[in-house]
Design a protein around this motif. Structure first.
Motif, short mmCIF file in Angstrom:
data_model
loop_
_atom_site.label_atom_id
_atom_site.label_comp_id
_atom_site.label_asym_id
_atom_site.label_seq_id
_atom_site.Cartn_x
_atom_site.Cartn_y
_atom_site.Cartn_z
N VAL B 107 -4.28 3.45 -5.79
CA VAL B 107 -4.63 3.47 -7.35
C VAL B 107 -3.62 2.72 -7.51
N VAL B 108 -4.66 1.86 -8.68
CA VAL B 108 -3.50 1.53 -9.48
C VAL B 108 -3.86 2.08 -11.29
N THR B 109 -2.62 2.05 -11.25
CA THR B 109 -2.23 2.52 -13.05
C THR B 109 -2.16 1.27 -14.13
N ILE B 110 -2.90 1.23 -15.08
CA ILE B 110 -2.29 0.49 -16.19
C ILE B 110 -1.72 1.41 -17.32
N PRO B 111 -0.61 1.28 -17.57
CA PRO B 111 -0.55 1.99 -18.78
C PRO B 111 -1.24 1.45 -20.14
N ARG B 112 -1.15 2.32 -20.80
CA ARG B 112 -1.47 2.30 -22.20
C ARG B 112 -0.33 1.24 -22.78
N ASP B 113 -0.59 0.15 -23.88
CA ASP B 113 0.06 -1.32 -24.36
C ASP B 113 0.46 -1.51 -23.17
N PHE B 114 0.21 -1.84 -21.88
CA PHE B 114 0.84 -2.91 -21.03
C PHE B 114 0.52 -3.96 -21.61
N ARG B 120 5.21 -9.14 -25.36
CA ARG B 120 6.38 -8.89 -26.36
C ARG B 120 7.66 -8.88 -25.33
N ASP B 121 7.22 -8.18 -24.42
CA ASP B 121 9.50 -8.40 -23.00
C ASP B 121 8.73 -9.04 -22.45
N LYS B 122 7.53 -9.96 -22.31
CA LYS B 122 7.59 -10.28 -20.90
C LYS B 122 7.88 -9.66 -19.43
N ALA B 123 8.16 -8.54 -19.79
CA ALA B 123 7.71 -7.60 -17.97
C ALA B 123 6.73 -6.32 -19.07
N ALA B 124 6.62 -5.52 -18.20
CA ALA B 124 5.61 -4.56 -18.18
C ALA B 124 5.67 -3.60 -16.57
N PRO B 125 5.22 -1.99 -16.88
CA PRO B 125 5.01 -1.44 -16.19
C PRO B 125 4.08 -1.28 -15.08
N ILE B 126 4.24 -1.00 -13.47
CA ILE B 126 2.37 -0.88 -13.66
C ILE B 126 2.56 0.33 -12.33
N GLY B 127 1.79 0.96 -12.05
CA GLY B 127 1.86 2.12 -11.29
C GLY B 127 0.73 2.14 -10.69
N LEU B 128 2.01 1.86 -9.27
CA LEU B 128 0.97 1.70 -7.95
C LEU B 128 1.16 3.42 -6.66
N ASP B 129 -0.04 3.90 -6.46
CA ASP B 129 0.07 4.91 -6.14
C ASP B 129 -0.90 5.31 -4.85
N LEU B 130 -0.10 5.41 -3.55
CA LEU B 130 -0.05 5.04 -1.71
C LEU B 130 -0.82 6.20 -1.74
N ASN B 131 -1.61 6.31 -0.93
CA ASN B 131 -2.00 7.52 0.74
C ASN B 131 -1.38 6.92 1.18
N ALA B 132 0.03 8.00 1.77
CA ALA B 132 0.51 7.62 2.87
C ALA B 132 0.58 8.10 3.90
N GLU B 133 -0.93 8.66 4.06
CA GLU B 133 -1.38 9.64 5.39
C GLU B 133 -1.14 8.38 6.49
N LYS B 134 -1.10 6.66 6.68
CA LYS B 134 -1.17 6.48 7.27
C LYS B 134 0.27 5.16 7.42
N GLY B 135 1.56 5.76 7.75
CA GLY B 135 1.92 4.28 6.81
C GLY B 135 2.38 4.17 6.70
N SER B 136 2.00 2.86 8.47
CA SER B 136 2.89 1.82 7.91
C SER B 136 1.59 0.91 7.07
N ALA B 137 -0.05 1.63 7.34
CA ALA B 137 -1.20 0.83 6.13
C ALA B 137 -0.23 0.70 5.05
N ALA B 138 0.02 1.86 4.66
CA ALA B 138 0.30 2.73 3.50
C ALA B 138 1.57 1.05 3.21
N GLY B 139 2.55 0.63 3.67
CA GLY B 139 3.35 -0.17 3.34
C GLY B 139 3.26 -1.70 3.19
N ILE B 140 2.05 -1.43 4.15
CA ILE B 140 0.89 -2.98 4.25
C ILE B 140 0.58 -2.87 2.95
#
Lengths: 255, 395
Positions: B107-114, B120-140
């Motif tokens: 799940v990619v979460t793009i926050p308000r005011d991204f 303005r800051d030349k940098a912005a945060p973004i959220g990555l939520d991973l289903n880590a049930e399948k460990g190595s696949a999640a990492g990839i």
């Protein structure tokens, strides 16, 4: 001294084989002379096959002594194998190979030259009347022909001694007779034959026989001697008296 | 008897038996198919299955920003065949449900005011939520996503700060506007396998595994089968030597295994585009040595057991250990220390690494000499074991 020091084809002295508590062959002592047709008679389980397996170097004896073609069975079993032929009671040529291919295989293993293999193949094929089926898989042949072929392959390298374990079991009377003709031909050519059977009539074809009962040699001699000593009219009767004395009853002729 | 005539006798008896062995194989159509066709089919199929590459990972977008910048991110993900966009909304709950159902891995979460922060800051945060049930696949998946975002940020001349979280039970939620995480700029470069095509890595390994399995099973059955049929007794009563017997049994299967390997290599090259960077001669030479080891082990098993069924069970046991401890499927470096030590006696491990080294890295004789020497020692050792185990006379 590793050899028997005389010209006897087979010599055993108290040869014994046990499997756990069971004694399959119990101190058998006998000689076979060169060129002799020697019969091993006995019921199933009497120890004939075990004795043959020890003499052919397939099974290590438990105790006793034996020499085959002058070679000690304990230390020189691989030397024995150069001088003997063997036909087991179970057909053991390759069913998926043709007649020619089986002959060629064993010819190669016994170090025959290409010419020897070719000549002997032709001789076997014409002698057995197999020329037309030389390119058929052996598995497709009738049992009687398979057995005759197996005998011919056992004799292929012209061994000094040939061991035949129940060679005629399961084949018809005519084929049995033909088979014995082949055995006689080998014997006349000088091959010593040790043959096991449970057909008592075949015993009459042998120069000498030993009757095995429960691992022991219960009687040994020419068929005539054995009948005379037992006061019996046939080897069958001799055999029944040795194995089941209570059944022999009044001792009259069986037939 | 001179040495020359002894050698001739050895060769003649061995070839007589080997010739019969070849005829057995040719006559038995089923086993011929088993030997030639089956491994090729398996190679074609399994090479597509056994991959660590993660493609078409389902992604859900929670876009709170609805800006051109946020839509640009979605477009980049949509354009990549590494991802599949399965949903898009401004609802974290919907994203959570998608992940719970298993519809979304990321799940990619793009926050308000991204976009505003980005400009303005030349940098912005973004959220990555991973289903880590399948460990190595999640990492990839995480690294693919981070890479995609970094590329996009670079295009814009800005920086996007992915904040990955492995989610197993917690719901994805809106990213706090200012993540405290420090920026770590990781620059990756893959050597030898620049495109990270797992097939280049897996196909040679699968080929080795298939040929090893076939070779071991066939040889392990072989002598046991002759014991069952009674044909072995007829051979045992002849003067054939034990070394002649084992050599004759090994030779035809060695040739077949080499044919299998060459066909498999052709498939690897032509179908899967596996590179052959090193010497083909060196590869086949090493393979020849390796196959002696694999077949000698099979023959040793066969001499040891009495029936084909026992041979089958024993070889499966050995093959499982072989393959799982070979580094073929899982890297040996991540195994416990004692397993790593134990795997040194596994011939498959050495040949898998030889074949990968030659094919993918273009290694030469010098680089693989230690492993070749090891295989040579194994070949001598296992042949000796097989020859000693074969008994012409029962005790």
């Amino acid at each position: 001294m590793t050899s028997s020091g005389d010209d006897r084809a087979i010599r055993t002295n108290g040869l014994t084989r046990t499997f756990g508590a069971f004694t399959a062959v119990d101190h058998i002592t006998f000689d076979v002379k060169p060129g002799e047709v020697f019969g091993f008679l006995g019921a199933n389980g009497a120890g004939k096959t075990t004795a043959i397996r020890m003499l052919t170097g397939l099974l290590t004896p438990s105790s006793g002594e034996a020499w085959v073609a002058g070679h000690d069975v304990y230390r020189e079993s691989e030397l024995i194998k150069r001088d003997i032929g063997y036909m087991s009671q179970r057909f053991s040529l390759y069913d998926d190979l043709t007649v020619r291919e089986n002959i060629r295989l064993y010819g190669g293993i016994y170090d025959l030259t290409r010419d020897q293999i070719r000549d002997r193949t032709e001789r076997i094929l014409s002698r057995l009347g197999l020329s037309d089926t030389a390119h058929d898989a052996v598995g497709a042949l009738p049992l009687g022909w398979k057995q005759k072929l197996a005998l011919s392959v056992a004799l292929l390298h012209e061994p000094r001694i040939v061991f035949l374990d129940e060679p005629t079991s399961g084949v018809d009377p005519i084929t049995r007779r033909q088979f014995w003709e082949l055995i006689y031909e080998a014997a006349h050519a000088g091959t010593t034959v040790l043959v096991t059977t449970h057909y008592m009539d075949e015993a009459e074809y042998c120069d000498r026989i030993s009757i095995m009962v429960a691992g022991r040699i219960a009687a040994l001699g020419s068929p005539a001697e054995l009948k005379r000593d037992a006061g019996a009219s046939s080897i069958d009767e001799v055999f029944v008296r040795l194995v089941r004395p209570e059944l022999a009853g009044g001792g009259g002729p069986a037939q | 008897m001179s040495a020359a005539s002894a050698v001739r006798g050895f060769a003649r008896r061995t070839l007589a038996l080997a010739r019969a062995e070849v005829l057995h194989v040719i006559r038995d159509r089923a086993s011929l198919v088993q030997i030639i066709v089956m491994p090729l089919v398996q190679l074609l199929v399994l090479s597509n299955v056994a991959t660590f590459a993660v493609k078409r990972s389902p992604v859900y977008f929670v876009d709170f920003d609805h800006s051109p910048a946020s839509r640009g991110i979605v477009t980049r993900f949509a354009a990549s065949d590494l991802f599949d966009i399965v949903g898009q909304s401004a609802s974290p709950d919907a994203a959570n449900e998608a992940m719970l159902r298993g519809d979304a891995t990321l799940v990619v979460t793009i926050p308000r005011d991204f976009e505003r922060d980005l400009v303005r800051d030349k940098a912005a945060p973004i959220g990555l939520d991973l289903n880590a049930e399948k460990g190595s696949a999640a990492g990839i998946v995480q690294s693919y996503a981070a890479q995609t975002l970094t590329d996009y940020a670079a295009e814009l001349g800005t920086e996007i700060v992915p904040t990955p979280r492995n989610v197993i039970d917690g719901p994805p939620s809106e990213i706090p506007p200012h993540p405290g995480a420090a920026h770590i700029d990781v620059r990756l470069r893959s050597w030898y396998n620049q495109t990270l095509d797992y097939k280049h890595y897996m196909v040679p390994g699968i080929l080795v595994a298939l040929v090893t399995m076939i070779g071991t099973l066939l040889t392990a059955q072989n002598i046991a089968r002759e014991k069952e049929m009674g044909t072995l007794e007829q051979l045992n009563v002849t003067p054939i030597g034990k070394a002649e017997f084992i050599t004759a049994k090994l030779l035809p299967f060695w040739v077949l295994a080499m044919i299998d390997l060459m066909l498999g290599l052709a498939v690897a090259r032509l179908v899967f585009d596996v590179p052959i960077r090193g010497s083909l001669v060196l590869l086949m030479g090493s393979a020849g040595l390796y196959m002696i080891v694999a077949l000698a082990i099979g023959l040793w098993i066969s001499a040891l057991v009495e029936t084909q069924q026992q041979a089958m069970f024993t070889s499966f046991f050995v093959i499982m250990i072989y393959l799982l401890m070979s580094g073929l499927l899982t890297p040996i470096d991540s195994m416990p220390h004692w397993v790593q030590v134990a795997s040194l006696v596994n011939p498959v491990r050495h040949f898998v690494s030889i074949s990968r080294a030659i094919l993918v890295k273009g290694a030469g004789l010098a680089e693989i000499s230690t492993q070749l020497v090891t295989l040579a020692v194994f070949a001598v050792g296992f042949l000796t074991l097989a020859i000693r185990q074969y008994r012409k006379r029962a005790a």
